[in-house]
Design an enzyme around this catalytic site. Structure first.
Site, PDB file in Angstrom:
ATOM      1  CD  GLU A 167      65.725  57.814  20.210  1.00 53.65           C
ATOM      2  OE1 GLU A 167      66.759  57.196  19.924  1.00 53.65           O
ATOM      3  OE2 GLU A 167      64.775  57.287  20.803  1.00 53.65           O
ATOM      4  CD  GLU A 351      61.405  56.062  19.455  1.00 51.80           C
ATOM      5  OE1 GLU A 351      62.205  55.314  20.059  1.00 51.80           O
ATOM      6  OE2 GLU A 351      61.678  56.638  18.401  1.00 51.80           O
TER       7      GLU A 351
HETATM    8  O1  IFM Z   1      64.811  51.318  17.577  1.00 54.08           O
HETATM    9  C1  IFM Z   1      65.124  52.486  18.283  1.00 54.08           C
HETATM   10  C2  IFM Z   1      64.584  53.692  17.547  1.00 54.08           C
HETATM   11  O2  IFM Z   1      65.094  53.784  16.268  1.00 54.08           O
HETATM   12  C3  IFM Z   1      64.937  54.954  18.288  1.00 54.08           C
HETATM   13  N1  IFM Z   1      64.589  54.869  19.680  1.00 54.08           N
HETATM   14  C4  IFM Z   1      64.985  53.707  20.403  1.00 54.08           C
HETATM   15  C5  IFM Z   1      64.544  52.463  19.675  1.00 54.08           C
HETATM   16  C6  IFM Z   1      64.947  51.211  20.464  1.00 54.08           C
HETATM   17  O3  IFM Z   1      66.324  51.152  20.595  1.00 54.08           O
END
Ligand code: IFM
Length: 441
Positions: A167, A351
């Site tokens: 990210e 994710e």
């Molecule tokens: O918990 C986070 C993760 O560390 C990175 N992506 C988003 C998730 C939810 O906010």
């Protein structure tokens, strides 16, 4: 859950994801201090000033957690390596306990027939490197490439896939412009440099790992759908700026070797000298691209200086953080990423998941039907993208278990497994059982 494995192409991979600082318990095993420890210790940054010292104590409970993971019938486990656990000083001599831990984790996955998908950096920068400027310092590209080599020398023979930096928008913009994540800066020059160096570090690490013969290397971006808040030209322009900063900058850097003009409007004066020359490294080819997706925003123009945008919400249902639930955005991002950036490269949803107010019932169960509906709707969006010819090859749930949700501390729960943060007891929620049935082979 109305879907099963049979609804996806042969070989489609289901997984669950976590990250090191969020679950391991950073106070154990000789790990070095990180900028998240420093950020959390500063009043006002994190709910109740909570940090990752104990987290889910995964460090000591790894076998129990891997058993639960395997019983969920997933194919892949996406986890991350903590830079500060492996190199407490950020560089130099590795911490043997840290490397041993990941070694056991990888072997534990393979013993259970699970594919280890490692992410090298999921946000816990060693404090000593933060002291040197962290992501603002161009040297971080070399530090990170060196770190990637240390990890590969120990684990590289047994990994299924490797991603560099999780990210980049969060690591760059959220942490240096918004100030909501470590190191908590609000500085446009720091932002421009961090965003560029993240990409440079990614490219260097890919080169270093490729030179060692490591395969299946990838890049993971988080994307947030941006719609104009109304029909005005001002809102449309603001949404386009938001989209460029959030979604197009990092994909554009890696896959096109260019930054969007809408971002350069604000950041160009602050980029390091000779930044264009770095694209030769930044565009080092990868084998797949990961997309993390959760929500959309409605964007309007705000007063003030660049980027002059403000975000809000519409009337869609929200998760417990207040993020709108918009599965269509996942389908549209998969199609757009294929069409404009990645072509035939495999895409993985690395994710996706829902924060919910999960409550343990008197009978010891946790009923999270809303999370099941969220995942089902997003899996449908993945199927729509596949039907449109997008080469999506996997979907990984965020997250395997409740964990440290950064500035929200332990308050927001994303897990398929409930964690009682007093006793550290693990309790599979109803979503765990639903997914376990859906993923059955
Ligand atoms: O918990 C986070 C993760 O560390 C990175 N992506 C988003 C998730 C939810 O906010």
């Amino acid at each position: 859950m109305h879907l099963t494995r049979a609804d996806f192409p042969e070989g489609f991979l289901f997984g669950a994801a976590t990250s090191s600082y969020q679950i391991e318990g950073h106070g154990h095993g000789g790990a070095g201090r990180t900028h998240w420890d420093d950020f959390a210790a500063t009043p006002g940054n994190v709910v109740r000033a909570e940090d990752g010292r104990i987290a889910c104590d995964h460090y000591h409970r790894v076998d129990e957690d891997l058993d639960l993971l395997a019983a969920m019938n997933v194919d892949v486990y996406r986890f991350s390596t903590s830079w500060a656990r492996i190199l407490p000083e950020g560089r130099g001599t590795p911490n043997p306990e840290g490397l041993d831990f990941y070694d056991r984790l990888v072997d534990g996955l393979l013993e259970r027939d699970l594919k280890p998908a490692v992410t090298l950096y999921h946000w816990e920068l060693p404090s000593v490197l933060a002291d040197l400027g962290g992501w603002r310092n161009p040297e971080i590209a070399n530090w990170f490439a060196d770190f990637s080599e240390v990890v590969m020398d120990r684990l590289g023979d047994r990994l299924w896939s490797v991603a560099t930096i999780n990210e980049p928008w969060c690591v760059g913009w959220l942490s240096h412009f918004v100030g909501a994540h470590a190191p908590g800066l609000r500085d446009i020059r720091a932002t421009a440099r961090a965003m560029h160096h993240i990409l440079l570090a990614h490219g260097r690490a890919i080169q270093a790992m490729r030179a060692k013969g490591i395969g299946n290397l990838g890049w993971v971006c988080n994307l947030e759908w941006a719609d104009p808040a109304d029909d005005s030209d001002a809102a449309k322009a603001a949404a386009a700026r938001y989209d460029a900063i959030y979604n197009r900058f990092f994909l554009g850097g890696v896959f096109k070797g260019e930054y969007p003009a809408l971002v350069l409007d604000g950041l160009e004066p602050h980029l390091p000298r000779g930044w264009q020359d770095d694209f030769a490294t930044i565009t080092e080819p990868v084998d797949w691209c990961g997309l993390n997706y959760y929500t959309r925003s409605l964007v309007s123009e705000s007063s003030g200086s660049w980027p002059a945008h403000a975000t809000g919400h519409g009337d869609l249902p929200v998760n417990s953080i207040g993020w709108e639930i918009y599965p269509q955005g996942l389908r549209d991002f998969l199609v757009r990423t294929r069409d404009e950036y990645t072509g035939e490269l495999p895409l993985i949803v690395t994710e996706n998941g829902m924060a919910a107010n999960d409550v343990m019932q008197a009978d010891g169960t946790v009923d999270d039907t809303d999370r099941i509906a969220y995942v089902a709707a997003h899996l449908d969006a993945v199927r729509e993208a596949i039907a449109a010819g997008v080469p999506v090859t996997g979907y990984f749930l965020w997250s395997l278990m409740d964990n440290y949700e950064w500035s929200y501390g332990y308050e927001k729960r994303f897990g398929a497994i409930h964690i009682d943060f007093d006793t550290l007891k693990r309790t599979p929620k109803s979503s765990y059982h639903a997914l376990r049935s859906a993923f059955r082979r």
